[in-house]
Design a protein around this motif. Sequence first.
Motif, PDB file in Angstrom:
ATOM      1  N   SER A   1      44.895  13.770  82.330  1.00 44.16           N
ATOM      2  CA  SER A   1      43.682  14.376  81.694  1.00 44.16           C
ATOM      3  C   SER A   1      44.288  15.192  80.341  1.00 44.16           C
ATOM      4  CB  SER A   1      43.398  15.771  82.602  1.00 44.16           C
ATOM      5  OG  SER A   1      44.544  16.581  82.648  1.00 44.16           O
ATOM      6  N   LEU A   2      45.230  14.743  79.712  1.00 41.40           N
ATOM      7  CA  LEU A   2      45.999  15.116  78.386  1.00 41.40           C
ATOM      8  C   LEU A   2      45.120  14.684  77.342  1.00 41.40           C
ATOM      9  CD1 LEU A   2      48.322  15.557  80.625  1.00 41.40           C
ATOM     10  CD2 LEU A   2      49.847  15.058  78.597  1.00 41.40           C
ATOM     11  N   SER A   3      44.942  15.612  76.461  1.00 37.67           N
ATOM     12  CA  SER A   3      44.411  15.165  75.140  1.00 37.67           C
ATOM     13  C   SER A   3      45.475  14.531  74.321  1.00 37.67           C
ATOM     14  CB  SER A   3      43.952  16.402  74.420  1.00 37.67           C
ATOM     15  OG  SER A   3      45.164  17.212  73.932  1.00 37.67           O
ATOM     16  N   GLU A   4      45.100  13.876  73.193  1.00 35.19           N
ATOM     17  CA  GLU A   4      46.013  12.964  72.302  1.00 35.19           C
ATOM     18  C   GLU A   4      46.814  14.327  71.774  1.00 35.19           C
ATOM     19  OE1 GLU A   4      47.932  10.348  70.564  1.00 35.19           O
ATOM     20  OE2 GLU A   4      46.048   9.950  71.593  1.00 35.19           O
ATOM     21  N   ARG A   5      46.350  15.360  71.384  1.00 37.56           N
ATOM     22  CA  ARG A   5      47.337  16.452  70.810  1.00 37.56           C
ATOM     23  C   ARG A   5      48.469  17.002  71.929  1.00 37.56           C
ATOM     24  NH1 ARG A   5      47.523  21.925  71.422  1.00 37.56           N
ATOM     25  NH2 ARG A   5      48.497  23.131  69.601  1.00 37.56           N
ATOM     26  N   GLU A   6      48.244  17.054  73.094  1.00 34.84           N
ATOM     27  CA  GLU A   6      48.871  17.451  74.132  1.00 34.84           C
ATOM     28  C   GLU A   6      50.089  16.127  74.399  1.00 34.84           C
ATOM     29  OE1 GLU A   6      46.096  20.104  77.012  1.00 34.84           O
ATOM     30  OE2 GLU A   6      45.824  18.051  77.214  1.00 34.84           O
ATOM     31  N   VAL A   7      49.757  15.208  74.283  1.00 28.30           N
ATOM     32  CA  VAL A   7      50.515  14.016  74.673  1.00 28.30           C
ATOM     33  C   VAL A   7      51.589  13.874  73.257  1.00 28.30           C
ATOM     34  CG1 VAL A   7      50.714  11.384  74.257  1.00 28.30           C
ATOM     35  CG2 VAL A   7      48.830  12.286  75.705  1.00 28.30           C
ATOM     36  N   ARG A   8      51.222  14.044  72.275  1.00 30.56           N
ATOM     37  CA  ARG A   8      51.962  14.089  71.085  1.00 30.56           C
ATOM     38  C   ARG A   8      53.202  15.387  71.498  1.00 30.56           C
ATOM     39  NH1 ARG A   8      47.353  13.754  68.176  1.00 30.56           N
ATOM     40  NH2 ARG A   8      47.621  15.830  67.114  1.00 30.56           N
ATOM     41  N   ILE A   9      52.781  16.438  71.672  1.00 30.01           N
ATOM     42  CA  ILE A   9      53.474  17.640  71.952  1.00 30.01           C
ATOM     43  C   ILE A   9      54.490  17.310  73.044  1.00 30.01           C
ATOM     44  CG2 ILE A   9      53.438  20.186  72.951  1.00 30.01           C
ATOM     45  CD1 ILE A   9      50.760  20.631  71.310  1.00 30.01           C
TER      46      ILE A   9
ATOM     47  N   ILE B   1      59.951  15.884  75.032  1.00 31.26           N
ATOM     48  CA  ILE B   1      60.862  14.970  75.691  1.00 31.26           C
ATOM     49  C   ILE B   1      61.877  14.452  74.634  1.00 31.26           C
ATOM     50  CG2 ILE B   1      61.013  12.838  76.810  1.00 31.26           C
ATOM     51  CD1 ILE B   1      58.139  13.174  78.004  1.00 31.26           C
ATOM     52  N   LYS B   2      61.387  14.061  73.682  1.00 33.05           N
ATOM     53  CA  LYS B   2      62.335  13.718  72.614  1.00 33.05           C
ATOM     54  C   LYS B   2      63.616  14.584  72.230  1.00 33.05           C
ATOM     55  CE  LYS B   2      63.481  11.026  68.920  1.00 33.05           C
ATOM     56  NZ  LYS B   2      64.117   9.556  68.883  1.00 33.05           N
ATOM     57  N   GLU B   3      63.176  15.961  72.103  1.00 35.84           N
ATOM     58  CA  GLU B   3      64.198  16.937  71.841  1.00 35.84           C
ATOM     59  C   GLU B   3      64.967  17.277  73.118  1.00 35.84           C
ATOM     60  OE1 GLU B   3      61.449  20.152  70.448  1.00 35.84           O
ATOM     61  OE2 GLU B   3      61.029  18.896  68.506  1.00 35.84           O
ATOM     62  N   ASN B   4      64.478  17.015  74.339  1.00 35.34           N
ATOM     63  CA  ASN B   4      65.158  17.530  75.634  1.00 35.34           C
ATOM     64  C   ASN B   4      65.759  16.443  76.507  1.00 35.34           C
ATOM     65  OD1 ASN B   4      64.967  20.525  75.422  1.00 35.34           O
ATOM     66  ND2 ASN B   4      62.937  19.877  74.858  1.00 35.34           N
TER      67      ASN B   4
ATOM     68  N   LYS C   1      52.120  10.057  82.747  1.00 37.55           N
ATOM     69  CA  LYS C   1      53.113   9.610  83.047  1.00 37.55           C
ATOM     70  C   LYS C   1      53.934   8.808  81.754  1.00 37.55           C
ATOM     71  CE  LYS C   1      55.470   6.383  86.215  1.00 37.55           C
ATOM     72  NZ  LYS C   1      55.150   5.513  87.504  1.00 37.55           N
ATOM     73  N   PHE C   2      54.966   9.622  81.527  1.00 37.03           N
ATOM     74  CA  PHE C   2      55.946   9.129  80.531  1.00 37.03           C
ATOM     75  C   PHE C   2      57.029   8.296  80.702  1.00 37.03           C
ATOM     76  CE2 PHE C   2      53.541  12.909  79.440  1.00 37.03           C
ATOM     77  CZ  PHE C   2      52.857  12.508  77.921  1.00 37.03           C
ATOM     78  N   PHE C   3      57.533   7.108  80.378  1.00 34.51           N
ATOM     79  CA  PHE C   3      58.531   6.506  80.612  1.00 34.51           C
ATOM     80  C   PHE C   3      59.472   6.673  79.383  1.00 34.51           C
ATOM     81  CE2 PHE C   3      56.292   3.580  83.327  1.00 34.51           C
ATOM     82  CZ  PHE C   3      57.017   3.788  84.489  1.00 34.51           C
ATOM     83  N   VAL C   4      60.844   7.057  79.623  1.00 35.50           N
ATOM     84  CA  VAL C   4      61.733   7.828  78.626  1.00 35.50           C
ATOM     85  C   VAL C   4      62.701   6.551  78.306  1.00 35.50           C
ATOM     86  CG1 VAL C   4      63.321   9.684  77.992  1.00 35.50           C
ATOM     87  CG2 VAL C   4      61.256  10.078  79.371  1.00 35.50           C
ATOM     88  N   LYS C   5      62.679   6.471  76.931  1.00 33.81           N
ATOM     89  CA  LYS C   5      63.882   5.317  76.493  1.00 33.81           C
ATOM     90  C   LYS C   5      65.280   6.054  76.341  1.00 33.81           C
ATOM     91  CE  LYS C   5      60.731   2.551  74.046  1.00 33.81           C
ATOM     92  NZ  LYS C   5      60.069   1.908  72.899  1.00 33.81           N
ATOM     93  N   SER C   6      66.260   5.375  75.972  1.00 35.90           N
ATOM     94  CA  SER C   6      67.588   5.896  75.732  1.00 35.90           C
ATOM     95  C   SER C   6      67.730   6.455  74.566  1.00 35.90           C
ATOM     96  CB  SER C   6      68.682   4.701  75.979  1.00 35.90           C
ATOM     97  OG  SER C   6      68.513   3.733  74.870  1.00 35.90           O
ATOM     98  N   ASP C   7      66.755   6.663  73.576  1.00 33.72           N
ATOM     99  CA  ASP C   7      66.835   7.294  72.254  1.00 33.72           C
ATOM    100  C   ASP C   7      65.901   8.506  72.398  1.00 33.72           C
ATOM    101  OD1 ASP C   7      64.439   6.297  72.263  1.00 33.72           O
ATOM    102  OD2 ASP C   7      64.801   5.160  70.283  1.00 33.72           O
ATOM    103  N   GLY C   8      65.233   8.736  73.493  1.00 30.82           N
ATOM    104  CA  GLY C   8      64.293   9.962  73.673  1.00 30.82           C
ATOM    105  C   GLY C   8      63.089   9.532  73.332  1.00 30.82           C
ATOM    106  N   GLU C   9      62.785   8.379  72.795  1.00 35.02           N
ATOM    107  CA  GLU C   9      61.284   8.118  72.653  1.00 35.02           C
ATOM    108  C   GLU C   9      60.822   7.774  74.198  1.00 35.02           C
ATOM    109  OE1 GLU C   9      59.563   8.136  69.801  1.00 35.02           O
ATOM    110  OE2 GLU C   9      61.375   8.455  68.483  1.00 35.02           O
ATOM    111  N   SER C  10      59.446   8.082  74.182  1.00 36.41           N
ATOM    112  CA  SER C  10      58.676   7.917  75.521  1.00 36.41           C
ATOM    113  C   SER C  10      57.485   7.226  74.974  1.00 36.41           C
ATOM    114  CB  SER C  10      58.199   9.168  75.768  1.00 36.41           C
ATOM    115  OG  SER C  10      57.402   9.829  75.231  1.00 36.41           O
TER     116      SER C  10
END
Length: 94
Positions: free
Chosen positions: A57-65, A70-73, A41-50
């Motif tokens: 079950s996500l790995s650190e790499r999957e979280v970053r991707i 999210i930031k781009e979309n 679960k990712f909370f999304v800020k008004s600038d696209g950061e989360s």
Amino acid sequence: MPKYFDFKVCGYYLYFTAHCIVECMHVHASDSKLTEGGSAKFFVKSDGESVLQHRGSLSEREVRIIQRFIKENYREMYLSWSAMSSQGFYGDEQ
């Protein structure tokens, strides 16, 4: 459960549930089961950061991707969110 997109990102669907629209905008990431229990679960800020609340079950790499996606979309994703929720972005709560 509304999906933000019909395709998977890094092997996960990005979605929200009708039960969670009382919170600020966020994104669940889960495999085909689409259950909140095992999802990230990712909370999304008004600038696209989360902000990652649950890793699931996500790995650190999957979280970053997924965070990069999210930031781009996030503007397009917010259109889907705001069609069902009057809650805004994370950190903008009144």
